[in-house]
Design a protein around this motif. Sequence first.
Motif, PDB file in Angstrom:
ATOM      1  N   GLY A   1       0.700  -1.266   0.043  1.00  0.00           N
ATOM      2  CA  GLY A   1       0.108   0.009   0.055  1.00  0.00           C
ATOM      3  C   GLY A   1       0.904   1.298   0.074  1.00  0.00           C
ATOM      4  N   GLU A   2       2.017   1.245   0.805  1.00  0.00           N
ATOM      5  CA  GLU A   2       2.778   2.183   0.718  1.00  0.00           C
ATOM      6  C   GLU A   2       3.591   2.512  -0.686  1.00  0.00           C
ATOM      7  OE1 GLU A   2       6.581   3.950   3.411  1.00  0.00           O
ATOM      8  OE2 GLU A   2       5.013   2.869   4.449  1.00  0.00           O
ATOM      9  N   TYR A   3       3.952   1.281  -1.048  1.00  0.00           N
ATOM     10  CA  TYR A   3       4.926   1.440  -2.380  1.00  0.00           C
ATOM     11  C   TYR A   3       3.937   1.902  -3.404  1.00  0.00           C
ATOM     12  CZ  TYR A   3       7.369  -0.248  -6.429  1.00  0.00           C
ATOM     13  OH  TYR A   3       8.277  -0.412  -7.318  1.00  0.00           O
ATOM     14  N   LEU A   4       2.709   1.613  -3.484  1.00  0.00           N
ATOM     15  CA  LEU A   4       1.719   2.150  -4.437  1.00  0.00           C
ATOM     16  C   LEU A   4       0.957   3.482  -4.066  1.00  0.00           C
ATOM     17  CD1 LEU A   4      -0.184  -1.304  -5.185  1.00  0.00           C
ATOM     18  CD2 LEU A   4       1.437  -0.245  -6.402  1.00  0.00           C
ATOM     19  N   GLN A   5       1.350   3.996  -3.052  1.00  0.00           N
ATOM     20  CA  GLN A   5       1.065   5.114  -2.563  1.00  0.00           C
ATOM     21  C   GLN A   5      -0.433   5.296  -2.454  1.00  0.00           C
ATOM     22  OE1 GLN A   5       2.890   8.096  -5.396  1.00  0.00           O
ATOM     23  NE2 GLN A   5       5.067   7.668  -4.240  1.00  0.00           N
ATOM     24  N   ILE A   6      -1.073   4.397  -1.968  1.00  0.00           N
ATOM     25  CA  ILE A   6      -2.377   4.560  -1.567  1.00  0.00           C
ATOM     26  C   ILE A   6      -2.659   5.085  -0.067  1.00  0.00           C
ATOM     27  CG2 ILE A   6      -4.292   2.888  -1.070  1.00  0.00           C
ATOM     28  CD1 ILE A   6      -3.004   0.628  -2.862  1.00  0.00           C
ATOM     29  N   GLU A   7      -3.822   5.730  -0.329  1.00  0.00           N
ATOM     30  CA  GLU A   7      -4.074   6.572   1.018  1.00  0.00           C
ATOM     31  C   GLU A   7      -3.828   5.355   2.088  1.00  0.00           C
ATOM     32  OE1 GLU A   7      -4.629   9.748   1.716  1.00  0.00           O
ATOM     33  OE2 GLU A   7      -4.025  10.423  -0.237  1.00  0.00           O
ATOM     34  N   TRP A   8      -3.681   6.005   3.665  1.00  0.00           N
ATOM     35  CA  TRP A   8      -3.440   5.158   4.366  1.00  0.00           C
ATOM     36  C   TRP A   8      -4.601   4.203   4.991  1.00  0.00           C
ATOM     37  CZ3 TRP A   8      -6.176   5.471   8.851  1.00  0.00           C
ATOM     38  CH2 TRP A   8      -6.795   6.601   9.283  1.00  0.00           C
ATOM     39  N   TYR A   9      -5.935   5.066   4.945  1.00  0.00           N
ATOM     40  CA  TYR A   9      -7.199   4.295   5.259  1.00  0.00           C
ATOM     41  C   TYR A   9      -7.590   3.349   4.394  1.00  0.00           C
ATOM     42  CZ  TYR A   9      -8.637   8.445   2.611  1.00  0.00           C
ATOM     43  OH  TYR A   9      -8.736   9.184   1.469  1.00  0.00           O
ATOM     44  N   TRP A  10      -7.235   3.401   2.943  1.00  0.00           N
ATOM     45  CA  TRP A  10      -7.583   2.446   2.014  1.00  0.00           C
ATOM     46  C   TRP A  10      -6.479   1.348   2.113  1.00  0.00           C
ATOM     47  CZ3 TRP A  10     -11.968   2.091   0.033  1.00  0.00           C
ATOM     48  CH2 TRP A  10     -12.680   3.303  -0.189  1.00  0.00           C
ATOM     49  N   SER A  11      -5.134   1.669   2.350  1.00  0.00           N
ATOM     50  CA  SER A  11      -4.350   0.599   2.425  1.00  0.00           C
ATOM     51  C   SER A  11      -4.778  -0.227   3.670  1.00  0.00           C
ATOM     52  CB  SER A  11      -2.910   1.508   2.639  1.00  0.00           C
ATOM     53  OG  SER A  11      -2.083   0.460   2.829  1.00  0.00           O
ATOM     54  N   SER A  12      -5.142   0.393   4.712  1.00  0.00           N
ATOM     55  CA  SER A  12      -5.450  -0.420   6.113  1.00  0.00           C
ATOM     56  C   SER A  12      -6.715  -1.259   5.911  1.00  0.00           C
ATOM     57  CB  SER A  12      -5.817   0.612   7.205  1.00  0.00           C
ATOM     58  OG  SER A  12      -4.580   1.654   7.418  1.00  0.00           O
ATOM     59  N   LEU A  13      -7.463  -0.737   5.099  1.00  0.00           N
ATOM     60  CA  LEU A  13      -8.917  -1.480   4.889  1.00  0.00           C
ATOM     61  C   LEU A  13      -8.612  -2.701   3.967  1.00  0.00           C
ATOM     62  CD1 LEU A  13     -11.854  -1.901   5.196  1.00  0.00           C
ATOM     63  CD2 LEU A  13     -12.239  -0.337   3.126  1.00  0.00           C
ATOM     64  N   ILE A  14      -7.677  -2.495   2.873  1.00  0.00           N
ATOM     65  CA  ILE A  14      -7.488  -3.588   2.026  1.00  0.00           C
ATOM     66  C   ILE A  14      -6.482  -4.437   2.738  1.00  0.00           C
ATOM     67  CG2 ILE A  14      -6.038  -4.106   0.048  1.00  0.00           C
ATOM     68  CD1 ILE A  14      -6.851  -1.351  -1.042  1.00  0.00           C
ATOM     69  N   SER A  15      -5.474  -4.162   3.576  1.00  0.00           N
ATOM     70  CA  SER A  15      -4.702  -5.051   4.144  1.00  0.00           C
ATOM     71  C   SER A  15      -5.359  -6.000   5.277  1.00  0.00           C
ATOM     72  CB  SER A  15      -3.699  -4.211   4.960  1.00  0.00           C
ATOM     73  OG  SER A  15      -2.644  -3.533   4.181  1.00  0.00           O
ATOM     74  N   ALA A  16      -6.452  -5.156   6.112  1.00  0.00           N
ATOM     75  CA  ALA A  16      -7.335  -5.890   6.721  1.00  0.00           C
ATOM     76  C   ALA A  16      -8.020  -6.944   6.202  1.00  0.00           C
ATOM     77  CB  ALA A  16      -8.239  -4.943   7.740  1.00  0.00           C
ATOM     78  N   VAL A  17      -8.721  -6.760   5.153  1.00  0.00           N
ATOM     79  CA  VAL A  17      -9.479  -7.973   4.185  1.00  0.00           C
ATOM     80  C   VAL A  17      -8.712  -8.796   3.720  1.00  0.00           C
ATOM     81  CG1 VAL A  17     -10.743  -8.063   2.041  1.00  0.00           C
ATOM     82  CG2 VAL A  17     -11.318  -6.063   3.377  1.00  0.00           C
ATOM     83  N   ILE A  18      -7.489  -8.597   3.320  1.00  0.00           N
ATOM     84  CA  ILE A  18      -6.483  -9.696   2.823  1.00  0.00           C
ATOM     85  C   ILE A  18      -6.108 -10.525   4.032  1.00  0.00           C
ATOM     86  CG2 ILE A  18      -4.352 -10.170   1.951  1.00  0.00           C
ATOM     87  CD1 ILE A  18      -4.625  -7.665  -0.045  1.00  0.00           C
ATOM     88  N   TYR A  19      -5.976  -9.876   5.272  1.00  0.00           N
ATOM     89  CA  TYR A  19      -5.299 -10.632   6.321  1.00  0.00           C
ATOM     90  C   TYR A  19      -6.372 -11.415   6.740  1.00  0.00           C
ATOM     91  CZ  TYR A  19      -3.667 -11.402  11.072  1.00  0.00           C
ATOM     92  OH  TYR A  19      -3.067 -12.037  12.253  1.00  0.00           O
ATOM     93  N   VAL A  20      -7.506 -11.037   6.995  1.00  0.00           N
ATOM     94  CA  VAL A  20      -8.674 -11.640   7.414  1.00  0.00           C
ATOM     95  C   VAL A  20      -8.801 -12.970   6.503  1.00  0.00           C
ATOM     96  CG1 VAL A  20     -11.202 -11.990   7.775  1.00  0.00           C
ATOM     97  CG2 VAL A  20      -9.948 -10.056   8.521  1.00  0.00           C
ATOM     98  N   LEU A  21      -8.769 -12.943   5.218  1.00  0.00           N
ATOM     99  CA  LEU A  21      -8.859 -13.955   4.207  1.00  0.00           C
ATOM    100  C   LEU A  21      -7.873 -14.916   4.551  1.00  0.00           C
ATOM    101  CD1 LEU A  21     -10.327 -12.095   0.962  1.00  0.00           C
ATOM    102  CD2 LEU A  21     -11.468 -13.507   2.500  1.00  0.00           C
TER     103      LEU A  21
END
Length: 146
Positions: A110-130
């Motif tokens: 998310g940081e490498y792709l320069q995604i806003e922190w809140y989107w990066s956190s949401l995407i990371s959380a979804v991937i983590y849960v999966l």
Amino acid sequence: MELALKILFIALFINGIFMVYSTLLTSTGYEKFVNKMIFIGIGINISMNWILIPHYGAIAAAWSTVVSLGLMGLGYIWYTATHLSIKVPYELLGKILFSGLILTGCFWGGEYLQIEWYWSSLISAVIYVLVIWRIQLLPEELFRKS
């Protein structure tokens, strides 16, 4: 300082996973070994800091903490496996480490792709849960209806 804090989060992750074994060893009468490991960890940390900080600053101090905590944790697991009648759950520890690496990779991506922190956190959380669902890290009882 932001990078040093991110590295220290790795140290916190390592501490959270492995230091439960120091508590187990202490509570079962192996305080001497735990104290020795703490002194060894302090020695490793100070030595690495003394060598690396002049060249790399705070980043070196953060990595020194990661290395010393990691080595201490491995020492605790080794001692638990060889001196206690408790079976070390290597598969579970591997799953926890794997899921932690995936989560770290998601945040890095998310940081490498320069995604806003809140989107990066949401995407990371979804991937983590999966991921933790897929590798069966969560207990089945969590998904059963009462």
